[in-house]
Design a protein around this motif. Structure first.
Motif, mmCIF file in Angstrom:
data_model
loop_
_atom_site.group_PDB
_atom_site.id
_atom_site.type_symbol
_atom_site.label_atom_id
_atom_site.label_comp_id
_atom_site.label_asym_id
_atom_site.label_seq_id
_atom_site.Cartn_x
_atom_site.Cartn_y
_atom_site.Cartn_z
ATOM 1 N N PRO A 92 0.819 -1.222 0.000
ATOM 2 C CA PRO A 92 0.000 0.000 0.000
ATOM 3 C C PRO A 92 0.850 1.268 0.000
ATOM 4 C CG PRO A 92 -0.874 -1.595 1.556
ATOM 5 C CD PRO A 92 0.458 -2.131 1.101
ATOM 6 N N PHE A 93 0.393 2.271 -0.736
ATOM 7 C CA PHE A 93 1.139 3.519 -0.849
ATOM 8 C C PHE A 93 0.216 4.652 -1.259
ATOM 9 C CE2 PHE A 93 0.905 1.927 -5.117
ATOM 10 C CZ PHE A 93 0.934 3.029 -5.951
ATOM 11 N N SER A 94 0.724 5.884 -1.098
ATOM 12 C CA SER A 94 0.050 7.082 -1.594
ATOM 13 C C SER A 94 0.880 7.692 -2.718
ATOM 14 C CB SER A 94 -0.123 8.121 -0.483
ATOM 15 O OG SER A 94 -1.043 7.692 0.500
ATOM 16 N N LEU A 95 0.208 8.319 -3.651
ATOM 17 C CA LEU A 95 0.863 9.068 -4.722
ATOM 18 C C LEU A 95 0.749 10.544 -4.426
ATOM 19 C CD1 LEU A 95 2.072 9.533 -7.596
ATOM 20 C CD2 LEU A 95 -0.276 9.337 -8.473
ATOM 21 N N VAL A 96 1.883 11.243 -4.412
ATOM 22 C CA VAL A 96 1.894 12.696 -4.296
ATOM 23 C C VAL A 96 2.254 13.249 -5.669
ATOM 24 C CG1 VAL A 96 2.885 14.709 -3.172
ATOM 25 C CG2 VAL A 96 2.595 12.583 -1.883
ATOM 26 N N LEU A 97 1.337 13.997 -6.256
ATOM 27 C CA LEU A 97 1.494 14.467 -7.628
ATOM 28 C C LEU A 97 1.554 15.990 -7.653
ATOM 29 C CD1 LEU A 97 1.524 13.929 -10.687
ATOM 30 C CD2 LEU A 97 -0.977 13.858 -10.618
ATOM 31 N N PHE A 98 2.719 16.523 -8.016
ATOM 32 C CA PHE A 98 2.875 17.960 -8.229
ATOM 33 C C PHE A 98 2.599 18.223 -9.705
ATOM 34 C CE2 PHE A 98 5.486 16.954 -4.563
ATOM 35 C CZ PHE A 98 5.263 18.014 -3.692
ATOM 36 N N ASP A 99 1.466 18.843 -10.012
ATOM 37 C CA ASP A 99 1.043 18.969 -11.406
ATOM 38 C C ASP A 99 0.023 20.082 -11.504
ATOM 39 O OD1 ASP A 99 0.139 18.461 -14.106
ATOM 40 O OD2 ASP A 99 0.706 16.365 -13.877
ATOM 41 N N VAL A 122 -4.441 9.638 -3.851
ATOM 42 C CA VAL A 122 -3.661 10.545 -4.699
ATOM 43 C C VAL A 122 -3.840 11.957 -4.167
ATOM 44 C CG1 VAL A 122 -3.248 11.420 -7.013
ATOM 45 C CG2 VAL A 122 -4.014 9.061 -6.707
ATOM 46 N N VAL A 123 -2.727 12.611 -3.850
ATOM 47 C CA VAL A 123 -2.761 13.991 -3.374
ATOM 48 C C VAL A 123 -2.117 14.866 -4.438
ATOM 49 C CG1 VAL A 123 -2.042 15.620 -1.593
ATOM 50 C CG2 VAL A 123 -2.646 13.257 -0.964
ATOM 51 N N TRP A 124 -2.915 15.763 -5.027
ATOM 52 C CA TRP A 124 -2.406 16.702 -6.028
ATOM 53 C C TRP A 124 -1.968 17.982 -5.326
ATOM 54 C CZ3 TRP A 124 -6.333 13.412 -7.204
ATOM 55 C CH2 TRP A 124 -6.288 12.747 -8.437
ATOM 56 N N LYS A 163 -10.757 8.856 -3.599
ATOM 57 C CA LYS A 163 -9.331 8.701 -3.318
ATOM 58 C C LYS A 163 -8.525 9.941 -3.702
ATOM 59 C CE LYS A 163 -8.861 3.673 -3.518
ATOM 60 N NZ LYS A 163 -8.065 2.554 -4.073
ATOM 61 N N MET A 164 -9.210 11.013 -4.107
ATOM 62 C CA MET A 164 -8.544 12.214 -4.590
ATOM 63 C C MET A 164 -8.557 13.318 -3.534
ATOM 64 S SD MET A 164 -10.292 12.294 -8.397
ATOM 65 C CE MET A 164 -9.575 13.874 -8.844
ATOM 66 N N LEU A 165 -7.425 13.987 -3.378
ATOM 67 C CA LEU A 165 -7.336 15.166 -2.522
ATOM 68 C C LEU A 165 -6.543 16.227 -3.259
ATOM 69 C CD1 LEU A 165 -7.755 16.633 0.178
ATOM 70 C CD2 LEU A 165 -5.631 15.571 0.975
ATOM 71 N N LEU A 166 -7.129 17.403 -3.422
ATOM 72 C CA LEU A 166 -6.472 18.489 -4.147
ATOM 73 C C LEU A 166 -6.024 19.574 -3.186
ATOM 74 C CD1 LEU A 166 -8.138 16.986 -6.392
ATOM 75 C CD2 LEU A 166 -8.316 19.188 -7.540
#
Length: 246
Positions: free
Chosen positions: A85-92, A126-128, A145-148
């Motif tokens: 299990p993991f989280s994705l941190v997306l700088f975009d 997923v954290v944007w 599952k999305m957090l902005l």
């Protein structure tokens, strides 16, 4: 806590890193992908299978430079390799979470995050960071599952939002203000210093499984001289990101 692997891999989709000699000198490994058809902006099943085959031969999965944002979908291949299990941190500056129902069989630079949430059960969240617009209107299961975080006032805000200790970080430089990087896409307002502070905080407090960076300026062959200043600016940003991670 920290970055688990420090080796640097360059993916040669579009020959752009040959224009960045200082960054190229830091690479531990180059993987040739420019001769695979059907890979610009979107990727067919056959192309993705060949990309995965070549990636499977790489020596490490630490810090990977992808090229232009047109190939950001390759992050999906990296995420699919994670076995816990993991989280994705997306700088975009974009969500990249469009659902590609009208393009069956294609993985695109605009749909790969939605595909990852749908198809990778170990991806918990997923954290944007820095995204300026939320155009997602699809499956509520994906939305859950999305957090902005459009405006990151303090790195602690990002840290407290993460549900997993193990994270993967993906950076598209179009999140940055044009004073710090120049891309082919519309850009956000995050300053490079803010990005560096956030990366420092994540590396110090989380287990960082891997990191990828894209957002190079794609120009026509022979026109590089016209954009030499922008290319140097991007290389400066790439090197600053690399130094912050190491």
């Amino acid at each position: 806590m920290g970055l688990l692997h420090h080796e640097v891999t360059v993916l040669n989709f579009d020959h752009l890193y040959k224009q960045q000699p200082q960054l190229s000198d830091r690479a531990d490994e180059w993987i040739e992908l420019s001769n695979i058809p059907s890979t610009n902006l979107f990727c067919t099943r056959e192309a993705l299978a060949e990309i995965r085959r070549r990636l499977s031969a790489r020596k490490t999965s630490g810090i990977t430079y992808i090229g232009s944002g047109n190939h950001h979908y390759v992050s999906y291949a990296f995420l699919s390799e994670i076995d816990h299990p993991f989280s994705l941190v997306l700088f975009d500056n974009h969500t990249d979470a469009q659902q590609s129902d009208q393009l069956p069989g294609l993985l695109t630079c605009g749909s790969w995050v939605a595909e990852a949430i749908t198809r990778l059960p170990l991806l918990q969240q997923v954290v944007w960071v820095g995204v300026q617009s939320d155009s997602f209107s699809g499956d509520p299961g994906i939305r859950s599952k999305m957090l902005l975080l459009p405006d990151l006032e303090h790195p602690g805000q990002l840290l407290s939002s993460l549900v997993a200790d193990d994270i993967y970080i993906s950076i598209d430089k179009d999140v940055l203000d044009e004073a710090d990087a120049v891309t082919n896409w519309d850009q956000g307002k995050m300053r490079l210093k803010q990005l560096i502070m956030a990366l420092h905080t994540l590396v110090l407090n989380k287990n960082v499984i891997g990191i990828d960076i894209c957002g190079e300026l794609r120009v026509a062959p022979g026109d590089e001289w016209k954009y030499s200043e922008q290319i140097r600016l991007n290389e400066k940003a790439n090197l600053a990101i690399l130094e912050s991670l190491l």
